[in-house]
Write an enzyme that holds these catalytic residues in place. Structure first.
Site, PDB file in Angstrom:
ATOM      1  N   SER A 167       0.814  -1.211   0.000  1.00  0.00           N
ATOM      2  CA  SER A 167       0.000   0.000   0.000  1.00  0.00           C
ATOM      3  C   SER A 167       0.853   1.268   0.000  1.00  0.00           C
ATOM      4  O   SER A 167       0.339   2.355  -0.288  1.00  0.00           O
ATOM      5  CB  SER A 167      -0.941   0.011   1.208  1.00  0.00           C
ATOM      6  OG  SER A 167      -0.215  -0.142   2.409  1.00  0.00           O
ATOM      7  N   GLY A 188       2.009   0.351   9.029  1.00  0.00           N
ATOM      8  CA  GLY A 188       2.866   1.530   9.012  1.00  0.00           C
ATOM      9  C   GLY A 188       3.483   1.880   7.681  1.00  0.00           C
ATOM     10  O   GLY A 188       4.405   2.692   7.628  1.00  0.00           O
ATOM     11  N   SER A 189       2.981   1.324   6.577  1.00  0.00           N
ATOM     12  CA  SER A 189       3.600   1.611   5.276  1.00  0.00           C
ATOM     13  C   SER A 189       3.399   3.067   4.861  1.00  0.00           C
ATOM     14  O   SER A 189       4.306   3.688   4.305  1.00  0.00           O
ATOM     15  CB  SER A 189       3.037   0.676   4.202  1.00  0.00           C
ATOM     16  OG  SER A 189       1.645   0.835   4.058  1.00  0.00           O
ATOM     17  N   TRP A 190       2.211   3.635   5.126  1.00  0.00           N
ATOM     18  CA  TRP A 190       1.995   5.040   4.788  1.00  0.00           C
ATOM     19  C   TRP A 190       2.856   5.936   5.681  1.00  0.00           C
ATOM     20  O   TRP A 190       3.368   6.952   5.226  1.00  0.00           O
ATOM     21  CB  TRP A 190       0.509   5.397   4.903  1.00  0.00           C
ATOM     22  CG  TRP A 190      -0.272   5.040   3.676  1.00  0.00           C
ATOM     23  CD1 TRP A 190      -0.035   3.980   2.845  1.00  0.00           C
ATOM     24  CD2 TRP A 190      -1.392   5.734   3.126  1.00  0.00           C
ATOM     25  NE1 TRP A 190      -0.946   3.967   1.821  1.00  0.00           N
ATOM     26  CE2 TRP A 190      -1.797   5.028   1.968  1.00  0.00           C
ATOM     27  CE3 TRP A 190      -2.113   6.857   3.514  1.00  0.00           C
ATOM     28  CZ2 TRP A 190      -2.877   5.426   1.193  1.00  0.00           C
ATOM     29  CZ3 TRP A 190      -3.198   7.265   2.738  1.00  0.00           C
ATOM     30  CH2 TRP A 190      -3.568   6.567   1.588  1.00  0.00           C
ATOM     31  N   ASP A 240      -3.485   3.842  15.565  1.00  0.00           N
ATOM     32  CA  ASP A 240      -4.183   2.611  15.226  1.00  0.00           C
ATOM     33  C   ASP A 240      -4.532   1.869  16.522  1.00  0.00           C
ATOM     34  O   ASP A 240      -3.854   2.037  17.539  1.00  0.00           O
ATOM     35  CB  ASP A 240      -3.329   1.709  14.327  1.00  0.00           C
ATOM     36  CG  ASP A 240      -4.177   0.696  13.557  1.00  0.00           C
ATOM     37  OD1 ASP A 240      -4.369   0.884  12.352  1.00  0.00           O
ATOM     38  OD2 ASP A 240      -4.657  -0.274  14.182  1.00  0.00           O
ATOM     39  N   ASP A 270      -5.817   5.105   5.532  1.00  0.00           N
ATOM     40  CA  ASP A 270      -5.857   3.979   4.597  1.00  0.00           C
ATOM     41  C   ASP A 270      -6.608   2.808   5.228  1.00  0.00           C
ATOM     42  O   ASP A 270      -6.490   1.673   4.798  1.00  0.00           O
ATOM     43  CB  ASP A 270      -4.429   3.561   4.223  1.00  0.00           C
ATOM     44  CG  ASP A 270      -4.394   2.511   3.118  1.00  0.00           C
ATOM     45  OD1 ASP A 270      -5.278   2.545   2.237  1.00  0.00           O
ATOM     46  OD2 ASP A 270      -3.506   1.646   3.146  1.00  0.00           O
ATOM     47  N   LYS A 317      -9.390   6.219   2.228  1.00  0.00           N
ATOM     48  CA  LYS A 317      -9.835   5.124   1.366  1.00  0.00           C
ATOM     49  C   LYS A 317     -11.355   5.056   1.384  1.00  0.00           C
ATOM     50  O   LYS A 317     -11.988   5.209   2.431  1.00  0.00           O
ATOM     51  CB  LYS A 317      -9.253   3.801   1.849  1.00  0.00           C
ATOM     52  CG  LYS A 317      -9.707   2.594   1.016  1.00  0.00           C
ATOM     53  CD  LYS A 317      -9.181   1.302   1.579  1.00  0.00           C
ATOM     54  CE  LYS A 317      -7.709   1.170   1.351  1.00  0.00           C
ATOM     55  NZ  LYS A 317      -7.187  -0.159   1.773  1.00  0.00           N
TER      56      LYS A 317
END
Length: 288
Positions: A25, A53-55, A77, A118, A158
């Site tokens: 993502s 935690g990718s964003w 989160d 997201d 999203k």
């Protein structure tokens, strides 16, 4: 990121591992930023529903190279998030009032420039139900975003495109100058997901974000009301993000001839997987 056979053939999944992203993502935010320049002149950012935690990784890397002053990035989160450089993580519920207070403390009382989400529910396959639950998640994120954003700020979330998504666009247009529906190249065409990009936060006089929490719904927009400006009744434009000659998220790619397949470990193993209890019982020899 899992290890099912579909994942192994997904080039974005493989590229994420090779480039050190926690999930594929990350490419979605990179492509959104490439199209809309979301991270220009941004110093205070909130990443909602951020795990794994990718964003937040993207925000950390991009803002570190752009801003003369260190950017403040807060990731929120319900699940714990493994530490990231330059990112403050909060394990909290975005619907709880204390979360807003804690974020503002981290910002020194200053408003945010950019809020993104997201997040998505575990889909059931029942589209109407999935769209409804996702709508409630967007509502929670929007409530927090409108309490945090400065005037002119940006909100990205999203969405699942369904039958009534045009109502969401119209309602968001009451709060933002520009509302766009964007589909990154890395988002599978077979998926209902897209991203609503809301730029130029302009709350109406007397607007109270808390009203969203009390009503649990946005005020319905009467499209036949003559007092509503024609621009507010317009449909949000659709934009495809990312180089169209780039990889197809729905295609499968084989390794080039002569290239040996190497299994790469996850960049970050799950911090609180749903099977955690089973693993603990297995180690203790009590799994039955």
């Amino acid at each position: 990121m899992g290890k099912c056979s579909k994942d192994k053939r997904d080039l974005y999944y493989r590229k994420a591992k090779e480039q050190g992203w926690r999930a594929r993502s990350a490419f979605k935010l990179l492509q959104l930023d490439s199209e809309f320049h979301l991270l220009d002149d941004v110093e205070r950012v909130v990443d909602l529903c951020a795990a794994p935690g990718s964003w937040s990784q993207v925000l950390s890397r991009k803002l570190a190279s752009k801003s003369a002053n260190p950017a403040t990035i807060v990731s929120v989160d319900l699940q714990p998030i493994a530490p990231l450089p330059g990112v403050t993580t909060l394990q909290a519920d975005i619907t709880h009032p204390s979360t807003l207070t804690n974020i503002l403390k981290l910002f020194g009382g200053e408003p945010a420039d950019f809020v993104c989400s997201d997040g998505a529910p575990d889909v059931t396959g029942l589209h109407d139900l999935d769209e409804y639950i996702q709508g409630q998640l967007i509502l929670s994120a929007l409530t927090l975003a409108t309490s945090l954003l400065r005037e002119g700020g940006t909100f990205v979330a999203k969405i699942f495109r369904g039958r009534d998504v045009d109502l969401l666009y119209s309602q968001l247009a009451l709060l933002f100058d520009h509302v766009t529906c964007a589909k990154p190249r890395s988002s599978r065409a077979s998926s209902l997901e897209a991203f609503v990009v809301c730029q130029g936060y302009r709350p109406r006089p007397g607007w109270q974000p808390e009203s969203l929490q009390l009503k649990h719904t946005l005020v319905p927009l009467d499209l036949n009301d003559a007092s509503i400006d024609a621009a507010e009744r317009s449909v949000a434009p659709f934009v495809a993000c990312g180089d169209l000659s780039d990889y197809d998220a729905d295609a499968t790619y084989q390794l080039e001839k002569g290239v040996q397949a190497v299994s790469l470990e996850p960049v970050q193993k799950p911090t609180a997987p749903p099977y955690k209890t089973a693993l603990e019982k297995k180690r203790a020899g009590t799994l039955r």
